[in-house]
Scaffold this motif. Structure first.
Motif: not given
Lengths: 114, 111
Positions: A5-7, A12-28
């Protein structure tokens, strides 16, 4: 069944700033996690993957991802974003028991503003 | 080394017509996959070939979709007759023993 899942639909981020893209998972079992990027009018490009080992995985174009088992997350990060990082990012989990089939998240659009 | 190639890059057809998408995998890759992204949603698995055999076609939405991989080389995905909800981007990927490599996709617009 495996899922990711990507919530966030957009980040949006300004150039030069840190970027984070979130992902959670569900697996067996043990997760096999990947990130792909799709630049405008281009195909999906592999960025990085986690199978086992170090929780911090380094990939292409200066990206890295942190695997967190307790939070079942695999967030994509870049310390300093570039305008050229503006693209669509997909988290995926690979099912080795099912023909290496990939299951994708819904995608997160990243917009880096100058 | 050539990557995965797909064509057409974009196809615009009317509801009820037929469209055939083609994928040429990386040479020597036995595994070929079809995926699609519809209406800006997640990319979904359609089917998986190992050489010319269908290994998994659990993602094929209905019998209007027909995929073939004669000779275990290139693959075609035919939609007949096309419906409005078939609009989207169809991705092909191939792999040997390692990672999947994706093509640039074929955008299908059904009017």
């Amino acid at each position: 069944a495996q899922s990711v899942a990507q919530p966030e639909d957009q980040v949006n981020v300004a150039e030069g700033n840190p970027l984070t893209v979130k992902c959670t998972y569900s697996v067996s079992g043990n997760p096999y996690l990947l990130w792909y990027v799709q630049y405008p009018n281009r195909g999906l490009q592999f960025l990085l993957k986690y199978i086992t080992g170090d929780n911090l995985v380094k990939g292409s174009y200066g990206f890295e991802a942190e695997f967190n088992k307790s939070q079942t997350s695999f967030h994509l990060k870049k310390p300093s974003a570039l305008v050229s990082d503006s693209a669509l990012y997909f988290c995926a989990v690979r099912d080795l028991a099912a023909g290496n089939k990939l299951t994708f998240g819904g995608g997160t659009r990243v917009l880096v503003k100058p | 080394e050539a990557g995965v190639t797909q064509f057409p890059s974009h196809s615009v057809i009317e509801k009820g017509q037929t469209v055939t998408l083609r994928c040429d995998p990386i040479s020597g890759h036995d595994n070929l996959y079809w995926y699609r992204r519809v209406m800006g949603k997640e990319i979904k698995f359609l089917l998986h070939f190992v050489k010319e055999s269908k290994q998994d076609e659990s993602g094929m939405p209905n019998n209007r979709f027909l995929a073939e991989r004669t000779g275990g080389t290139y693959s075609t995905l035919k939609v007949q007759p096309a419906e409005l909800e078939d609009s989207g981007v169809y991705f092909c990927a191939s792999s040997g023993l390692g990672e999947l490599f994706f093509g640039e996709g074929s955008r299908l617009t059904v009017l």
